[in-house]
Design an enzyme around this catalytic site. Structure first.
Site, short mmCIF file in Angstrom:
data_model
loop_
_atom_site.label_atom_id
_atom_site.label_comp_id
_atom_site.label_asym_id
_atom_site.label_seq_id
_atom_site.Cartn_x
_atom_site.Cartn_y
_atom_site.Cartn_z
N CYS A 272 106.92 24.96 56.65
CA CYS A 272 105.74 25.31 55.85
C CYS A 272 106.11 25.82 54.46
CB CYS A 272 104.85 26.30 56.59
SG CYS A 272 105.63 27.86 57.04
N HIS B 141 102.40 32.01 58.22
CA HIS B 141 102.43 30.62 57.75
C HIS B 141 102.23 30.60 56.24
CE1 HIS B 141 101.65 26.32 57.73
NE2 HIS B 141 100.41 26.49 57.30
#
Length: 202
Positions: free
Chosen positions: A36, A139
């Site tokens: 990510c 994230h």
């Protein structure tokens, strides 16, 4: 308050809804493995070749020169779940800086014209194949302007999520920053950071 999916103004979003197909001029790198941080960086620069997994791993090793990396640990460390120090160092190789945003400040004072994009760190649901697990993990996502509108370029999304103009962007940022464990980085050119011209109140 947890970071929930952005819903925005439902009536407004319905009346201004874009076609379902993602505009072709938007580069949106999708999630693979746990990369990510890599996806967020490439989405900020709108360039699939801005950074590679190997580039970020080299930066990680440079920042942690005393780390003993066995083949097994190298696989673990290279899973893409890099911390903010790797992201900041990566941006510096391109002549940019990451400005950490103090959540106590009003996002209304951000000089948006001087900010290339935003990288946010927020809790996200873990998935096992098609199943969404009742667990959260931090994230990295990218938000930036393309073609006069702001988009959420979260690599977990199937397509870019239209946010809207400057007013809608500020609402989006406020919404997420009220949540627990949500952080915001402003991606700006070096000279903007040096003169603090990312602030509209200076």
């Amino acid at each position: 308050m947890s970071c929930m999916p952005w819903k925005g103004d439902k009536a407004k979003s319905e009346s201004l809804e874009l076609p379902q197909a993602a505009p072709p001029q938007i580069y949106h790198e999708k999630q693979r493995r746990e990369l990510c941080a890599l996806h967020a960086l490439n989405n900020v620069f709108q360039d699939s070749n801005a950074f590679t997994r190997e580039t970020l791993q080299e930066i990680f090793q440079r920042l942690s020169p005393n780390t003993v990396v066995t083949p097994h640990k190298k696989s673990m460390l290279g899973n893409g779940n890099y911390d903010v120090n790797v992201i900041m160092a990566a941006l510096q190789t391109k002549g940019y800086e990451a400005v950490w945003w103090d959540k106590r400040r009003d996002v209304g004072v951000i000089a948006l014209a001087n900010v290339m994009g935003f990288i946010m760190n927020l809790p996200s649901s873990l998935c096992w194949g098609p199943l969404k697990l009742p667990l959260k993990r931090q994230h990295w996502i990218c938000v930036r302007e393309v073609g006069g509108a702001y988009y959420n370029l979260d690599s977990k999304l199937k397509m870019p999520e239209w946010i809207g103009g400057e007013s809608e962007l500020r609402k989006f940022l406020k919404y997420h920053l009220r949540g627990k464990n949500c952080e915001l980085l402003l991606v700006v050119p070096e000279e903007v950071e040096a003169h603090q011209s990312w602030r509209a109140d200076v």
